[in-house]
Write a protein that holds these residues in place. Structure first.
Motif, mmCIF file in Angstrom:
data_model
loop_
_atom_site.group_PDB
_atom_site.id
_atom_site.type_symbol
_atom_site.label_atom_id
_atom_site.label_comp_id
_atom_site.label_asym_id
_atom_site.label_seq_id
_atom_site.Cartn_x
_atom_site.Cartn_y
_atom_site.Cartn_z
ATOM 1 N N SER A 242 0.707 -1.165 0.128
ATOM 2 C CA SER A 242 0.198 -0.125 0.092
ATOM 3 C C SER A 242 1.003 1.318 0.070
ATOM 4 O O SER A 242 0.488 2.340 -0.736
ATOM 5 C CB SER A 242 -0.750 -0.002 1.138
ATOM 6 N N SER A 246 0.879 3.770 -3.011
ATOM 7 C CA SER A 246 0.386 5.181 -2.985
ATOM 8 C C SER A 246 1.508 6.335 -3.380
ATOM 9 O O SER A 246 1.023 7.060 -4.324
ATOM 10 C CB SER A 246 -0.166 5.578 -1.598
ATOM 11 N N THR A 498 -5.437 4.201 -2.346
ATOM 12 C CA THR A 498 -4.371 3.684 -3.324
ATOM 13 C C THR A 498 -4.823 3.099 -4.430
ATOM 14 O O THR A 498 -4.354 3.592 -5.588
ATOM 15 C CB THR A 498 -3.759 2.826 -2.626
ATOM 16 N N LYS A 715 -6.025 -3.960 -4.736
ATOM 17 C CA LYS A 715 -4.727 -3.213 -5.317
ATOM 18 C C LYS A 715 -4.154 -4.062 -6.250
ATOM 19 O O LYS A 715 -3.528 -3.955 -7.179
ATOM 20 C CB LYS A 715 -3.831 -3.290 -4.074
#
Length: 734
Positions: A242, A246, A498, A715
């Motif tokens: 993460s 990001s 994200t 993600k």
């Protein structure tokens, strides 16, 4: 001045302090010989599991790297991608390994420190958890720094501004390696820990009537091992990707937003890295602020942890204004408020999670009270509370998205509605995600603290330490349950922001894929002319690919993405069920066949239970993890870019809400049980207690397997889509 060099300096600073906290922890005594022996069993079991997992994951990585190499050979991908993919996975695995190694050495030392005082136990556990937090941010920034320096040296581009776009989109692909490793770690660790936990609870607590961490329970060592492989190694790998995702997605969006302004482009790329670097120094400061008084209750213990987190957050919020001002951004104040929106969103989600999962508040106490009428009402009440709890995170993330977008675009609502300056708005959303994760060094420390405190309580129970020590370790353990639930909420919230930034970055990778294949213009089907790809914006690509809600390919993608969240949860829940069934049968067998276990005269076969959990986790983690990689590839090949956009939107929307529901329901069930074990509503052994143990057992895979894995799923699907963008552009059936 080249501010970029703050990034590698911060990474080394983080790793240096992680080493310092590790060495300081190792100087503490592990206590009695029995305490050392128990800790050794847990440590060996954890390392044995991790070794087996890495063997399986290494094989998957070799196959995927070979596939990416073939794509690169045919010009469908950048030649650096296979190497970036491997390093992302390696650093993610390394972060999990170091964090878990520290945790397994810290548990007995925490229990022994609790003999001295509550504050001493808190500091040993928390600073050991800080090793995980600092290793994650340190290795992430080191990986980012090294790749930037390598690509800056070797990537060449004839067009001004295009070089940084190439560098950032290439760096973004190493996030797939981190995401893949994280998913295997989360799913495998979650299956392992919950199989052991369910076996220990159902047979030990409910059937045999013995405490959770009683040494007579054959599954107790496997349960303690599972806390480390799931909640330390798994969570560390999760937040590593993460954090990287990001920063890199925002850097790629910055390169795109300022492609026509080379003087500001580099600064837009470096800004998220610098914010993260400053966050490292402030996290370390916050770690030193965590301390408490003797006989502190749950609220005081929580405020002790919040002190460090909040001071770090306030300072990064203030310094963000300085960073953007010194970098020379015209809208430096607006972008600073975008960062603050992400920080505030993280705090609000954490507080909301605490309210719905801590037994200091009404929702969890209601679940405990529902146990008076049996386990069915406990389950109904917990599911209802979990569903209601989604309101706070969803509204918070929605407001953060809108506010960060508007701040970055100067609050021009007309521009927002017309799509003008879309790139700058998306950059603001990415910066908000970076803001939420900027002090990850300390926020992850509060999460990694949880399993260390839990294991410390188990060690104290198994070794028969005094009542005063057990009271202190129970207090630390109860705090750990709340921080773990809060950490999961934070991880899910950060995943939403994200993933949104990654969704925007996907279009940048599509653009690069077109240029790599020799396409230089977008020719629109409505005959309104053509636009050079290098100058095309997000709105141009949406029009070119007809990414609208009325496009059936987009709608099909949305349905598939939404289905993926539920399919993934179903597979992982059933995996826990099958593995737990074998564990229950094994514990029952040992109680039947090994004479004297329940009298304390016989010795349980702990190793057998560890082996069952290890084997079950390795076998069961493959299908759901591989589906997360395969489905985006197939969707891209069949439905093209519109289908992939729909897939990512559907997965993000349903996955985020479902993850919050599962994590909060599971956390509330767990703490409802803890509330009764503290002597309320009849206390341990009562019918109400047994009902809440059943609820906690149902909630175990909710909060520690399926729920937390969903944020990696959304993600990873984005990362796979980004890496496979070249193939999607080159060829799709529809």
């Amino acid at each position: 001045m080249n501010y970029f060099y703050l990034v590698p300096v911060a990474s080394l600073f983080a790793l240096g302090f992680a080493y310092y906290f590790f060495k300081k922890m190792m100087k503490e005594s592990e206590g009695t010989e029995q305490m050392k022996t128990i800790a050794k069993y847990v440590r060996e079991g954890a390392m044995s599991y991790l070794k087996q997992q890495y063997k399986v994951v290494a094989l998957v990585f070799v196959i995927l790297a070979a596939f990416f190499s073939v794509m690169a050979y045919f010009g469908l991908q950048n030649n650096w991608v296979p190497f970036a993919f491997l390093t992302g996975g390696f650093f993610s695995a390394l972060a999990g390994f170091f964090g878990m190694k520290t945790a397994t050495y810290a548990s007995a030392r925490t229990a022994n420190a609790a003999k001295e005082s509550l504050n001493k136990g808190l500091q040993v556990a928390f600073r050991s958890g800080a090793v995980m937090g600092l290793v994650v941010v340190g290795l992430a920034l080191l990986d980012i720094s090294l790749w930037y320096l390598i690509l800056d040296r070797f990537v060449e581009s004839a067009e001004p501004g295009h070089k940084l776009v190439m560098i950032t989109t290439t760096m973004l692909t190493f996030g797939m390696g981190a995401s893949t490793q994280a998913l295997f770690a989360r799913v495998g660790g979650g299956i392992y820990t919950k199989a052991a936990d369910v076996g220990a609870d159902l047979v030990g607590k409910v059937e045999a009537g013995i405490p959770e961490d009683d040494p007579r329970n054959p599954a107790t060592i496997a349960d303690n091992v599972g806390d480390n492989v799931g909640d330390v190694a798994g969570m560390g790998a999760d937040l590593y990707e993460s954090y990287c995702g990001s920063i890199l997605a925002t850097a790629a969006l910055g390169a795109s937003a300022f492609v026509l302004n080379p003087a500001m482009q580099a600064k837009a790329v470096f800004a998220p890295m610098i914010i993260a670097a400053i966050g490292v120094f402030l996290s370390i400061l916050g770690i030193f602020l965590v301390r408490t008084s003797e006989n502190a209750d749950m609220k005081r213990l929580m405020s002790a942890l919040n002190r460090g987190v909040n001071v770090s957050a306030i300072l990064i919020a203030v310094l963000t204004f300085v960073i953007f001002y010194l970098l020379g951004f015209e809208n430096w104040m607006g972008l600073s408020f975008s960062v603050i929106s992400g920080l505030l969103a993280g705090i609000v989600i954490g507080q909301g999670t605490e309210y719905f999962t801590s037994h200091s508040y009404r929702p969890t106490r209601r679940i405990a009270e529902s146990g008076k009428t049996g386990p069915a009402t406990v389950i109904i009440s917990g599911m209802g509370a979990g569903m209601i709890s989604t309101f706070i995170p969803v509204v918070t993330i929605a407001l953060a998205i809108l506010f960060s977008y508007l701040c970055a675009t100067g609050f021009d609502v007309r521009q927002m509605m017309s799509g003008e300056n879309l790139s700058m708005g998306l950059y603001g959303i990415g910066i908000a995600a970076v803001g939420m994760l900027s002090t990850l060094g300390i926020t992850l420390a509060t999460d990694a603290y949880g399993p260390i405190a839990d294991n410390a309580g188990g060690n104290a129970e198994m070794c028969g330490l005094g009542k005063e020590v057990r009271k202190r370790t129970d207090a630390l353990d109860a705090l750990g349950n709340t921080t773990a639930a809060t950490g999961k909420g934070f991880a899910i919230g950060s995943a939403a922001l994200t993933a949104l930034a990654l969704l925007a970055s996907y279009i940048e990778e599509i653009k690069i894929g077109m240029l790599r294949l020799g396409q230089t213009v977008l020719e629109f089907a409505d005959g309104r002319g053509a636009v050079e790809i290098g100058k095309a914006g997000f709105a141009d690509f949406m029009n070119y690919y007809q990414v609208t809600l009325m496009n059936p390919k987009v709608l099909v993608g949305v349905f598939i993405g939404s289905m993926m969240a539920f399919l993934f949860c179903g597979l992982t829940m059933n995996a826990v069920g099958r593995a737990a069934q074998k564990m229950v049968e094994e514990v029952r067998r040992q109680f039947r066949e090994i004479a004297g276990i329940l009298d304390g005269n016989g010795k349980p076969d702990y190793a057998r239970c560890v082996a069952i959990s290890t084997k079950g986790a390795q076998r069961e983690m493959l299908l759901p993890s591989l589906l997360a990689i395969i489905i985006p590839i197939v969707t891209g090949v069949v439905l093209g870019v519109p289908g992939v956009m729909g897939l990512l939107v559907g997965g993000l929307g349903s996955g985020f809400v479902l993850a919050v529901f599962m994590a909060n329901s599971g956390g509330a069930w767990d703490n409802a049980k803890k509330y009764i074990e503290e002597g309320n509503l009849g206390g341990k052994g009562s019918d109400v207690h047994k009902a809440t143990v059943v609820g906690d057992t149902v909630g175990d895979p909710f909060k520690d397997t399926s729920g937390p894995s969903l944020n990696i799923l959304i993600k990873l699907m984005s990362m796979v889509s980004i890496v496979m963008a070249g193939l999607t552009v080159a060829w799709s059936l529809l």
